[in-house]
Design an enzyme around this catalytic site. Structure first.
Site, mmCIF file in Angstrom:
data_model
loop_
_atom_site.group_PDB
_atom_site.id
_atom_site.type_symbol
_atom_site.label_atom_id
_atom_site.label_comp_id
_atom_site.label_asym_id
_atom_site.label_seq_id
_atom_site.Cartn_x
_atom_site.Cartn_y
_atom_site.Cartn_z
ATOM 1 N N HIS A 1 -76.572 -14.081 94.699
ATOM 2 C CA HIS A 1 -76.322 -12.935 93.821
ATOM 3 C C HIS A 1 -75.135 -12.143 94.378
ATOM 4 O O HIS A 1 -74.950 -12.055 95.592
ATOM 5 C CB HIS A 1 -77.579 -12.050 93.748
ATOM 6 C CG HIS A 1 -77.461 -10.987 92.708
ATOM 7 N ND1 HIS A 1 -76.778 -9.813 92.943
ATOM 8 C CD2 HIS A 1 -77.886 -10.938 91.424
ATOM 9 C CE1 HIS A 1 -76.813 -9.084 91.828
ATOM 10 N NE2 HIS A 1 -77.471 -9.745 90.903
ATOM 11 N N GLU B 1 -74.656 -9.118 94.799
ATOM 12 C CA GLU B 1 -75.012 -8.062 95.769
ATOM 13 C C GLU B 1 -75.225 -8.661 97.151
ATOM 14 O O GLU B 1 -74.926 -8.034 98.163
ATOM 15 C CB GLU B 1 -76.251 -7.303 95.270
ATOM 16 C CG GLU B 1 -75.884 -6.383 94.100
ATOM 17 C CD GLU B 1 -76.990 -6.149 93.093
ATOM 18 O OE1 GLU B 1 -78.165 -6.407 93.398
ATOM 19 O OE2 GLU B 1 -76.666 -5.717 91.974
ATOM 20 N N ASN C 1 -84.549 -9.809 87.244
ATOM 21 C CA ASN C 1 -84.278 -9.598 88.674
ATOM 22 C C ASN C 1 -84.592 -8.134 88.976
ATOM 23 O O ASN C 1 -83.816 -7.252 88.628
ATOM 24 C CB ASN C 1 -82.797 -9.928 88.940
ATOM 25 C CG ASN C 1 -82.362 -9.587 90.352
ATOM 26 O OD1 ASN C 1 -83.193 -9.293 91.217
ATOM 27 N ND2 ASN C 1 -81.069 -9.625 90.600
ATOM 28 N N GLY D 1 -74.949 -3.674 86.348
ATOM 29 C CA GLY D 1 -75.429 -2.313 86.577
ATOM 30 C C GLY D 1 -74.461 -1.234 86.118
ATOM 31 O O GLY D 1 -74.632 -0.056 86.425
ATOM 32 N N SER E 1 -75.589 -6.194 82.637
ATOM 33 C CA SER E 1 -75.907 -5.206 81.596
ATOM 34 C C SER E 1 -76.438 -5.827 80.299
ATOM 35 O O SER E 1 -76.112 -5.372 79.207
ATOM 36 C CB SER E 1 -74.699 -4.304 81.314
ATOM 37 O OG SER E 1 -74.351 -3.594 82.492
ATOM 38 N N GLU F 1 -72.283 -14.052 86.301
ATOM 39 C CA GLU F 1 -72.465 -12.603 86.334
ATOM 40 C C GLU F 1 -71.167 -11.935 86.782
ATOM 41 O O GLU F 1 -70.915 -11.811 87.989
ATOM 42 C CB GLU F 1 -73.578 -12.237 87.327
ATOM 43 C CG GLU F 1 -74.917 -12.819 86.968
ATOM 44 C CD GLU F 1 -76.040 -11.934 87.509
ATOM 45 O OE1 GLU F 1 -76.811 -11.405 86.692
ATOM 46 O OE2 GLU F 1 -76.130 -11.746 88.732
ATOM 47 N N LYS G 1 -84.684 -6.649 91.720
ATOM 48 C CA LYS G 1 -83.934 -6.139 92.885
ATOM 49 C C LYS G 1 -84.876 -5.372 93.819
ATOM 50 O O LYS G 1 -86.044 -5.730 93.935
ATOM 51 C CB LYS G 1 -82.736 -5.303 92.420
ATOM 52 C CG LYS G 1 -81.860 -6.078 91.421
ATOM 53 C CD LYS G 1 -80.531 -5.467 91.142
ATOM 54 C CE LYS G 1 -79.767 -6.339 90.159
ATOM 55 N NZ LYS G 1 -78.451 -5.821 89.848
#
Ligand code: PGA
Length: 258
Positions: free
Chosen positions: A96, A98, A10, A174, A214, A168, A12
């Site tokens: 996701h 985010e 991904n 991250g 991660s 996730e 991003k």
């Protein structure tokens, strides 16, 4: 039952079209011998067709990071499933964290997008996972169960096997803090149990559940060796060809087709 691993990158909001072509070429050069791992690249929209050209005639597949639940119309700034398919996408990341956190995506919207993707012939990667606050409040299983059940509302057995679920934990994305293999496996097994209850155990055994948060070359092998971990959704480490290729090779090494 053996589920072949799926490793998705991904990217991003990183990489211009020129940078994307370079990265995709480097990944392609180093993965052409890998047959048992499904490799998916999810660049930004503006790089999709360029990456499609790079990976054509390889075993690498293309995915997008988001799409509209509407198929066409006056929806300024949105991208439809038809556009993504025509740009070469096989996969679509939906929900996701985010998008949930910064763009207000709810379980209901995730469910609508999932239904559109399945109707229109894209394979969804549906993301679920708890925040640190939720984990600390012992709400991990409640949150994940809600994401799974609301996200999959109305999805039939023949369709769920096309869906990849990405667990996730938000606190691991991250941050460099990976869930331990035990923490990840516990939730993956829980998701599979939920699928077995909602559908049946035969169907639940067929669904691939990826871990994300991660993931790097140093931890892919221990994660993927767990019974219910079938791959990884990789953010940061997918932006560097060498580390992404190492992750793919790590998954390949640990997979024995039955
Ligand atoms: P990360 O991102 O690998 O950088 O933690 C994973 C993701 O958000 O899919």
């Amino acid at each position: 039952m053996s589920r072949n691993p799926i490793i998705a990158g991904n990217w991003k909001m990183h990489k211009t079209p020129e940078e994307s072509i370079k990265l995709a070429n480097e990944i392609k050069r180093n993965t052409f011998k890998i047959e048992d791992v499904d490799i998916v690249l999810c660049p930004p929209f503006t790089s999709l067709t360029d990456v499609k050209d790079v990976i054509q005639d390889t075993n690498i597949l293309l995915g997008a990071q988001n799409m509209s639940w509407k198929t066409e119309g006056a929806f300024t700034g949105e991208i439809s499933s038809l556009m993504l398919k025509s740009a070469g996408c096989a996969y679509i990341i939906i929900g996701h964290s985010e998008r949930r956190a910064y763009f207000g995506e709810t379980n209901e919207l995730v469910n609508k997008k999932l239904k559109t993707a399945l109707t229109e012939g894209l394979l969804p990667i549906m993301c679920v996972g708890e925040t640190l606050k939720e984990r600390e409040a012992q709400k991990t299983f409640d949150v994940v169960s809600e994401h799974v059940h609301k996200g999959l509302a109305g999805i039939e057995g023949q369709d769920i096997i096309k869906v990849v679920i990405a667990y996730e934990p938000v606190w691991a994305i991250g941050t460099g803090k990976t869930a331990t293999k035990e923490q990840a496996e516990e939730v993956h097994a829980f998701i599979r149990e939920n699928l077995a209850k909602k559908y049946n155990s035969e169907i639940a055994e067929k669904v691939r559940i990826q871990y994300g948060g991660s993931v790097k070359p140093a931890n892919i092998e221990e994660l993927i060796k767990e019974k219910d971990i079938d791959g990884a959704l990789v953010g940061g480490a997918s932006l560097d060809a060498a580390s992404f290729v190492e992750i793919i090779k790590g998954a390949n090494k640990c997979y024995t087709p039955s």
